[in-house]
Design a protein around this motif. Structure first.
Motif, mmCIF file in Angstrom:
data_model
loop_
_atom_site.group_PDB
_atom_site.id
_atom_site.type_symbol
_atom_site.label_atom_id
_atom_site.label_comp_id
_atom_site.label_asym_id
_atom_site.label_seq_id
_atom_site.Cartn_x
_atom_site.Cartn_y
_atom_site.Cartn_z
ATOM 1 N N UNK A 66 0.656 -0.921 0.231
ATOM 2 C CA UNK A 66 0.097 0.318 0.387
ATOM 3 C C UNK A 66 1.106 1.386 -0.043
ATOM 4 N N UNK A 67 1.936 1.152 0.343
ATOM 5 C CA UNK A 67 2.547 2.226 0.536
ATOM 6 C C UNK A 67 3.041 2.626 1.943
ATOM 7 N N UNK A 68 3.624 3.849 2.090
ATOM 8 C CA UNK A 68 3.550 4.581 3.536
ATOM 9 C C UNK A 68 2.109 5.118 3.516
ATOM 10 N N UNK A 69 1.904 5.082 5.195
ATOM 11 C CA UNK A 69 0.255 5.267 4.887
ATOM 12 C C UNK A 69 0.121 6.611 5.183
ATOM 13 N N UNK A 70 -0.940 6.966 5.005
ATOM 14 C CA UNK A 70 -0.959 8.487 5.278
ATOM 15 C C UNK A 70 -0.977 9.128 6.397
ATOM 16 N N UNK A 71 -1.078 8.813 8.265
ATOM 17 C CA UNK A 71 -0.357 8.792 9.316
ATOM 18 C C UNK A 71 -0.280 7.702 10.022
ATOM 19 N N UNK A 72 0.794 7.890 10.734
ATOM 20 C CA UNK A 72 0.512 6.697 12.147
ATOM 21 C C UNK A 72 0.277 7.457 13.131
ATOM 22 N N UNK A 73 -0.370 6.438 14.464
ATOM 23 C CA UNK A 73 -0.994 6.594 15.471
ATOM 24 C C UNK A 73 -0.235 7.124 15.912
ATOM 25 N N UNK A 74 -0.499 8.478 16.566
ATOM 26 C CA UNK A 74 -0.220 9.372 17.509
ATOM 27 C C UNK A 74 0.655 8.781 19.066
ATOM 28 N N UNK A 75 0.072 7.609 18.668
ATOM 29 C CA UNK A 75 0.250 6.933 20.544
ATOM 30 C C UNK A 75 0.500 5.964 20.227
ATOM 31 N N UNK A 76 0.798 5.343 19.000
ATOM 32 C CA UNK A 76 1.576 3.917 19.708
ATOM 33 C C UNK A 76 2.289 3.539 18.264
ATOM 34 N N UNK A 77 3.185 3.436 17.951
ATOM 35 C CA UNK A 77 3.577 2.819 15.627
ATOM 36 C C UNK A 77 3.006 2.077 15.523
ATOM 37 N N UNK A 78 2.280 1.228 16.097
ATOM 38 C CA UNK A 78 1.255 0.183 16.235
ATOM 39 C C UNK A 78 0.193 0.053 15.510
ATOM 40 N N UNK A 79 -0.510 1.445 14.606
ATOM 41 C CA UNK A 79 -1.260 1.193 13.806
ATOM 42 C C UNK A 79 -1.134 2.574 12.514
ATOM 43 N N UNK A 80 -1.750 2.010 11.274
ATOM 44 C CA UNK A 80 -1.410 2.304 9.980
ATOM 45 C C UNK A 80 -2.937 3.278 9.917
ATOM 46 N N UNK A 81 -2.980 4.106 9.028
ATOM 47 C CA UNK A 81 -4.427 4.367 9.045
ATOM 48 C C UNK A 81 -3.700 5.714 7.286
ATOM 49 N N UNK A 82 -4.699 5.308 6.542
ATOM 50 C CA UNK A 82 -4.715 5.075 5.139
ATOM 51 C C UNK A 82 -6.127 5.409 4.669
ATOM 52 N N UNK A 83 -6.202 7.041 4.925
ATOM 53 C CA UNK A 83 -7.172 8.346 4.094
ATOM 54 C C UNK A 83 -7.858 8.454 3.065
#
Length: 169
Positions: A66-83
């Motif tokens: 998918x490529x780099x995520x739109x953003x990564x969670x602020x609280x941990x690096x364990x969540x990727x978000x694609x918006x």
């Protein structure tokens, strides 16, 4: 007996200018009503997003797919978000969202995909601010109340306080 010629509409020069002006205004109005389409964020490929499988993929394979995520969670690096969001806009109006997809990929401690969640426009809330002010609870004060409101409310320096320093228990 002479034969009458059929009447032909031939506008006078001022009438021609008015017709031409009305036609140009109509073109401007119709041209201003066109819809503008916009796309923001990640461009969704349904085949690739459906291919991410919990327990099979890891952080590296997700980034390769998918490529780099739109953003990564602020609280941990364990969540990727694609918006991804698609908007429509009429002439000079504000754009409004037509469709949206948020793809959240959660990873476990080892970096393997633990869960994949998808949400859409159902979680978008519309807020309507009231002009340039934020409504708050409390007193409604004017400009002059803010400037001159403390006059007489606070005693002069050295007056009105307890004598002899600390008065605590």
């Amino acid at each position: 007996m002479p034969i009458a010629k059929p009447a032909v509409f031939a506008p006078t020069p001022p009438a021609r200018l008015r017709l031409l002006g009305a036609g140009m205004i109509a073109l401007l109005v119709l041209g201003g009503c066109s819809q503008l389409r916009g796309r923001q964020g990640y461009v969704v490929d349904p085949v690739l997003t459906q291919a991410i499988t919990p327990g099979v993929d890891n952080r590296e394979s997700v980034e390769k797919t998918l490529g780099h995520p739109s953003f990564v969670s602020q609280f941990s690096d364990n969540e990727y978000y694609y918006l991804s969001r698609e908007t429509r806009q009429l002439a000079f109006a504000d754009p409004r969202p037509v469709s949206q997809q948020v793809l959240r990929i959660r990873f476990d401690a080892q970096g393997n995909v633990a869960a994949v969640d998808r949400t859409g426009l159902e979680l978008v809330s519309k807020i309507n601010p009231e002009g340039d002010k934020t409504p708050t609870l409390g007193r409604d004060r004017s400009f002059f109340d803010d400037i001159f409101g403390n006059i007489g409310a606070v005693g002069a320096a050295g007056m009105g306080g307890p004598q002899g320093g600390n008065t605590g228990p």
